[in-house]
Motif scaffolding. Structure first.
Motif, short mmCIF file in Angstrom:
data_model
loop_
_atom_site.label_atom_id
_atom_site.label_comp_id
_atom_site.label_asym_id
_atom_site.label_seq_id
_atom_site.Cartn_x
_atom_site.Cartn_y
_atom_site.Cartn_z
N GLY A 197 0.94 -1.26 -0.13
CA GLY A 197 -0.02 -0.12 -0.07
C GLY A 197 0.73 1.39 -0.16
N LEU A 198 1.99 1.37 -0.79
CA LEU A 198 2.53 2.60 -0.94
C LEU A 198 2.14 3.78 -1.64
CD1 LEU A 198 6.00 0.69 -1.49
CD2 LEU A 198 4.76 1.41 0.34
N ASP A 199 1.19 3.73 -2.38
CA ASP A 199 0.67 4.96 -3.03
C ASP A 199 1.60 5.45 -3.95
OD1 ASP A 199 -0.98 6.91 -4.12
OD2 ASP A 199 -1.21 7.86 -2.13
N MET A 200 2.23 4.57 -4.95
CA MET A 200 3.48 5.43 -5.77
C MET A 200 3.04 6.34 -6.53
SD MET A 200 6.01 3.93 -4.50
CE MET A 200 6.95 4.55 -5.54
N ALA A 201 1.75 6.42 -7.03
CA ALA A 201 1.40 7.61 -7.89
C ALA A 201 1.48 8.88 -7.11
CB ALA A 201 -0.21 7.32 -8.23
N THR A 202 1.21 9.18 -6.02
CA THR A 202 1.45 10.29 -5.07
C THR A 202 2.99 10.47 -4.95
OG1 THR A 202 -0.69 10.03 -4.06
CG2 THR A 202 0.92 11.57 -3.06
N ALA A 203 3.59 9.60 -4.70
CA ALA A 203 5.15 9.57 -4.46
C ALA A 203 5.69 10.18 -5.61
CB ALA A 203 5.80 8.08 -4.24
N LEU A 204 5.12 9.60 -6.90
CA LEU A 204 5.71 9.99 -8.21
C LEU A 204 5.59 11.71 -8.47
CD1 LEU A 204 5.32 7.13 -10.33
CD2 LEU A 204 7.36 7.87 -9.56
N GLU A 205 4.36 12.21 -8.11
CA GLU A 205 3.92 13.18 -8.26
C GLU A 205 4.76 14.22 -7.25
OE1 GLU A 205 -0.09 16.12 -8.47
OE2 GLU A 205 -0.23 14.33 -8.58
N GLU A 206 5.02 13.97 -6.23
CA GLU A 206 5.96 14.51 -5.17
C GLU A 206 7.44 14.71 -5.56
OE1 GLU A 206 5.26 12.26 -1.48
OE2 GLU A 206 3.40 13.04 -1.12
N ALA A 231 -4.19 10.16 -11.75
CA ALA A 231 -5.47 10.21 -12.16
C ALA A 231 -5.91 8.81 -12.35
CB ALA A 231 -5.70 11.08 -13.01
N LEU A 232 -5.09 8.04 -13.28
CA LEU A 232 -5.61 6.66 -13.63
C LEU A 232 -5.91 5.84 -12.45
CD1 LEU A 232 -3.53 6.44 -17.00
CD2 LEU A 232 -6.22 6.24 -16.75
N GLY A 233 -4.68 6.00 -11.60
CA GLY A 233 -4.56 5.02 -10.60
C GLY A 233 -5.88 5.33 -9.61
N ALA A 234 -6.24 6.47 -9.58
CA ALA A 234 -7.51 6.77 -8.63
C ALA A 234 -8.78 6.54 -9.25
CB ALA A 234 -7.16 8.33 -8.11
N GLY A 235 -8.44 6.27 -10.70
CA GLY A 235 -10.07 5.89 -11.38
C GLY A 235 -10.56 7.22 -11.84
N ASP A 236 -9.92 8.35 -11.78
CA ASP A 236 -10.37 9.51 -12.24
C ASP A 236 -10.06 9.69 -13.72
OD1 ASP A 236 -11.34 12.22 -12.77
OD2 ASP A 236 -10.21 13.24 -10.85
N LEU A 237 -10.81 8.96 -14.77
CA LEU A 237 -10.46 9.28 -16.13
C LEU A 237 -10.70 10.49 -16.68
CD1 LEU A 237 -12.38 5.92 -16.90
CD2 LEU A 237 -9.91 6.22 -16.00
N ARG A 238 -11.61 11.33 -16.12
CA ARG A 238 -11.84 12.61 -16.69
C ARG A 238 -10.50 13.52 -16.73
NH1 ARG A 238 -16.77 16.81 -15.29
NH2 ARG A 238 -16.01 18.65 -16.82
N LEU A 271 -6.66 2.92 -19.59
CA LEU A 271 -8.00 2.60 -20.19
C LEU A 271 -8.37 1.25 -20.24
CD1 LEU A 271 -8.94 5.71 -22.43
CD2 LEU A 271 -9.49 5.28 -20.06
N LEU A 272 -7.22 0.43 -20.80
CA LEU A 272 -7.46 -1.01 -20.89
C LEU A 272 -7.95 -1.78 -19.90
CD1 LEU A 272 -7.10 -3.02 -23.41
CD2 LEU A 272 -4.65 -3.61 -22.26
N SER A 273 -7.65 -1.42 -18.56
CA SER A 273 -8.37 -2.24 -17.68
C SER A 273 -9.47 -1.37 -16.89
CB SER A 273 -7.10 -2.25 -16.54
OG SER A 273 -6.64 -0.98 -16.23
N ALA A 274 -9.63 -0.07 -16.97
CA ALA A 274 -10.49 0.65 -16.63
C ALA A 274 -11.76 0.86 -17.46
CB ALA A 274 -10.14 2.11 -16.46
#
Length: 435
Positions: A197-206, A231-238, A271-274
């Motif tokens: 549960g490292l939330d790497m998407a947030t880490a990369l943005e930081e 955003a993709l990781g959070a499911g925020d496709l828009r 999007l392939l998985s979402a």
């Protein structure tokens, strides 16, 4: 080897992993840490192991990564024991440099006695280095395995077998694979499951924010790309699509065709998985159009960009079970790879085309493409062939010899594969069908 300087977000996540490890070793009955990682978190595990291994002698626990292939549950322990001896020999210099007396030798056993197990050897290592190291962690990361069932069988046998409390097993596992889930549920006291549960998407943005230059086109594109991934990781496709649009427009205004392709393909993969293959295919076709434009403009990277985008198109067609069109795209991939002198991708293009034709029950086309894959392999040196998907291409062709039209080709095919890869050429685990 000098370790890289690590930014604060990475250091924070390393500390999370260390906290999870400390929680595990505080459990008196737990013998194995079933450590579950998302695909984008595995690099952090690699960083942790690198830091621990190259800092041997400085941490309170000794981490030893073992990667021997699991060919059968019966022989895996012996393979691990031999690798442990090799691994310790490689560590001697680092241990000595850290001021640790590193003269450990494996205990002698009578010639008629059974060889020592990897657990017994690890316990002996711990006894030698105690109290310098509180625990010895055997991190099992087999480079290949006969099957997930064989892996689960061995793990269950290991946690129920002889055990030394200062020695712990660690079995990292990708979250999308649950080979050990059932074993862990059946032995909850012995196996501790922990989701990283490292939330790497947030880490990369930081990290991107800390890197700065956000007011430059290069820095802005980098940050948009990272934000799109988050955003993709959070499911925020828009939000992901907004980031992709801005990134593509910025790159296009500067003629950065390669970055436009990267942005289209990245969103398509998300999007392939979402949303499914149809949504992904629309993105991949946009990437393909940009790659064709790059070729028309004389961009020297145009052919490579087209190859990459068509690989993505092929993956979406496979996900849609559109076998005929997928096969056609992979044939185009093979031709492009030949054009730019990339035999590895030429082999893969023909292999995937053959596999798609087989799914469509187009046996002759499948055989033709499969043999073209073998021809491409002949252009590669031996190490490259060993690290390619040639074995899977051969296995696919071997399966085709069950068809009446190709029965008489089996012996010749087996001889050819032995010539290319050696007598044990057949893969020990199912291949991933998608390139």
């Amino acid at each position: 080897m000098e370790l890289p300087k690590l930014r604060k977000p990475v250091l924070e996540r390393l500390e999370r992993l260390r906290t999870q490890w400390r929680t595990f070793i505080a459990l008196p009955e737990s013998r194995l840490l079933h450590w579950v990682f998302a695909s984008d978190e595995l690099s952090m595990l690699e960083t942790l192991l690198t830091v621990e291994e190259h800092g041997s002698g400085t941490g309170p626990d000794l981490f030893l990564r073992l990667t021997s292939p699991l060919r059968s549950p019966e022989h895996y322990d012996h393979a691990l024991a031999q690798e442990l001896l090799t691994r310790h020999a490689a560590l001697r210099e680092r241990l000595a440099a850290a001021g640790v007396e590193s003269s450990w030798q494996p205990p002698r056993v009578a010639p008629e006695a059974a060889p020592l197990s990897v657990m017994a050897l690890a316990a002996s290592i711990h006894q030698h280095y105690s109290p310098r190291f509180r625990h010895v962690a055997l991190v099992l990361m087999p480079e290949s395995m006969a099957s997930e069932k064989a892996w689960a069988q061995w793990v269950e046998r290991a946690v129920r077998g002889p055990f030394a409390a200062p020695v712990r097993w660690v079995c990292p596992e990708p979250g999308e694979r649950s080979a050990l889930e059932q074993v862990a549920r059946g032995t909850p006291r012995l196996i501790h499951t922990c989701v990283a549960g490292l939330d790497m998407a947030t880490a990369l943005e930081e990290i991107s924010e800390a890197a700065g230059d956000l007011d430059t086109p290069e820095g802005r594109f980098r940050h948009l790309f990272v934000q799109m991934s988050r955003a993709l990781g959070a499911g925020d496709l828009r939000r992901a699509e907004q980031c992709r649009t801005e990134a593509v427009e910025m790159a296009g205004a500067r003629g950065w065709r390669h970055l436009q392709v990267v942005a289209w393909v990245a969103l398509g993969s998300g999007l392939l998985s979402a949303e499914g293959p149809k949504a992904a295919l629309a993105e991949y076709r946009q990437a393909e159009a940009v790659a064709l434009l790059a070729q028309e403009e004389g961009d020297p990277s145009g052919a490579r960009l087209l190859l990459q985008s068509r690989l993505a198109v092929g993956s979406a067609l496979v996900a849609s079970a559109d076998w005929k069109n997928a096969a056609s795209v992979y044939e185009q991939v093979a031709a492009l790879a030949a054009q730019i002198g990339d035999p590895l991708m030429e082999l893969e293009g023909w292999r995937m085309a053959a596999w798609c034709h087989e799914q469509a029950q187009s046996w002759e086309e499948s055989w033709h493409c499969g043999t073209r894959a073998l021809e491409a392999a002949q252009l590669m040196d031996a190490p490259a062939r060993q690290n390619s998907t040639l074995g899977y291409a051969g296995a696919d062709l071997l399966r085709l010899t069950e068809q009446v039209h190709f029965k008489d080709k089996r012996t010749e095919l087996e001889q050819q594969m032995e010539h290319l890869l050696g007598p044990e050429w057949q893969p020990t685990s199912p291949g991933v069908p998608q390139a």
